[in-house]
Design an enzyme around this catalytic site. Sequence first.
Site, PDB file in Angstrom:
ATOM      1  N   HIS A 152      42.535  34.529  47.248  1.00 43.08           N
ATOM      2  CA  HIS A 152      41.660  35.714  47.173  1.00 43.08           C
ATOM      3  C   HIS A 152      41.973  36.609  48.368  1.00 43.08           C
ATOM      4  CE1 HIS A 152      37.455  37.469  46.274  1.00 43.08           C
ATOM      5  NE2 HIS A 152      38.082  38.279  47.132  1.00 43.08           N
ATOM      6  N   HIS A 156      42.570  40.823  49.801  1.00 44.66           N
ATOM      7  CA  HIS A 156      42.600  42.277  49.651  1.00 44.66           C
ATOM      8  C   HIS A 156      43.703  42.806  50.563  1.00 44.66           C
ATOM      9  CE1 HIS A 156      38.569  42.462  47.695  1.00 44.66           C
ATOM     10  NE2 HIS A 156      38.379  41.358  48.397  1.00 44.66           N
ATOM     11  N   LYS A 182      39.534  40.084  37.296  1.00 42.36           N
ATOM     12  CA  LYS A 182      38.459  39.914  38.273  1.00 42.36           C
ATOM     13  C   LYS A 182      37.226  40.694  37.842  1.00 42.36           C
ATOM     14  CE  LYS A 182      36.283  39.174  42.170  1.00 42.36           C
ATOM     15  NZ  LYS A 182      36.676  39.302  43.548  1.00 42.36           N
ATOM     16  N   HIS A 215      33.033  37.735  41.087  1.00 44.50           N
ATOM     17  CA  HIS A 215      32.218  37.969  42.286  1.00 44.50           C
ATOM     18  C   HIS A 215      30.772  37.694  41.870  1.00 44.50           C
ATOM     19  CE1 HIS A 215      31.270  40.058  46.209  1.00 44.50           C
ATOM     20  NE2 HIS A 215      30.085  39.867  45.651  1.00 44.50           N
ATOM     21  N   HIS A 242      34.590  32.973  46.497  1.00 46.85           N
ATOM     22  CA  HIS A 242      33.943  32.926  47.827  1.00 46.85           C
ATOM     23  C   HIS A 242      32.503  32.398  47.789  1.00 46.85           C
ATOM     24  CE1 HIS A 242      32.552  36.756  46.308  1.00 46.85           C
ATOM     25  NE2 HIS A 242      33.669  37.398  46.601  1.00 46.85           N
ATOM     26  N   ASP A 283      39.527  35.856  51.220  1.00 48.80           N
ATOM     27  CA  ASP A 283      38.775  37.108  51.061  1.00 48.80           C
ATOM     28  C   ASP A 283      38.987  38.000  52.279  1.00 48.80           C
ATOM     29  OD1 ASP A 283      37.310  39.048  49.816  1.00 48.80           O
ATOM     30  OD2 ASP A 283      35.361  38.110  50.135  1.00 48.80           O
TER      31      ASP A 283
END
Length: 339
Positions: free
Chosen positions: A12, A14, A96, A133, A167, A239
């Site tokens: 995960h 970004h 996602k 999420h 997460h 994350d």
Amino acid sequence: MEITLTSPLDMHLHVRDGEMMRLVAPLSAQYFAGAVIMPNLVPPVVDEQSLRAYAARVKNAADDASFLPLMTLFFRNYSESDLRVAKTIPGFFAVKLYPAGVTTNSDMGVQSLRTAEPTLRSMEELDIPLLVHGESHGFVMDREAEFLPAYRYLAEQFPKLRICMEHITTAAAAHVLDEYENLSATITLHHLEFTLDDVLGTAMKPHLFCKPIAKREEDREALLQLALSAHPRVMFGSDSAPHPQHRKECYDCSAGVFSAPVALAGLAKIFARHRALDKLQAFVCDNACRLYGLHPPTKTVLLRDTPLHVPMQYCSYGQSVVPLYAGEQIPWSASIVRE
Ligand code: DOR
Ligand code: ZN
């Protein structure tokens, strides 16, 4: 003391886009053999064209032949043929799902899970993993707990769909994970390390502010228990979510912890402290490879108990971003073993 990891994966991540991506992507590619790349750009990655283009930009920015970007689409109502096309795109991995408005750049997320059913059914048929999420719009400490019935609904209605609880931050989520074979979970480094007390209890630490917010000590302990025991359906997902320094140190601080450059050293610190270094390979690679049938490039990482001095910030391409543990010395460091 030292330990060698083979092909660690960040399930995960970004990496953003543009100049920020040029700064942060190589910091992940340096030690990770692959990463699941989040689609919450502005606008989000929602079609074949934007997915192909973003995959090419990520590859280019990472600039490392032994780094596999696992690309994701942002959930919207896709037709079966959209999804069939997505499956043909090299590097495509999953879809996602963000409930609308729960976090950074999620305004185009899902309003109601019921209307998402046809897409979820097609994903189940085509065996495309769903990453979620899992937060409601409720009181900040209760958001994950309030989403748990939605995980149960998804797991029961789509028994063949591989669903990842992203997460997770609570003991309650750890219990739900164990109720359904088709659920897996990712856990971050910062949720293994910190509770809300670390974020707010003494001074307010904007660089530890993220979504979901860190919870209570008993929650952190439940997450540690999962990671340190190498639970077979639990994977590392950093994350790592970089924001420009001025967007963190300001009146309305953006959510996200930038942990990518220190992730493996930080994990080594925690696993060594709990005498569980032998479980780290499963947490950072083997579980993900088994659950998803992944074959990442070979990358050998040596973790050693020699201290790492973490910089106050990473700056280049006109960007400045503050990492987790900025200015601190952590007792473990990572290096690459060249074959
Ligand atoms: O803290 C977070 N930051 N949580 C998310 O879910 C999104 C992420 C981001 O994109 O900045
Ligand atoms: Zn994220």
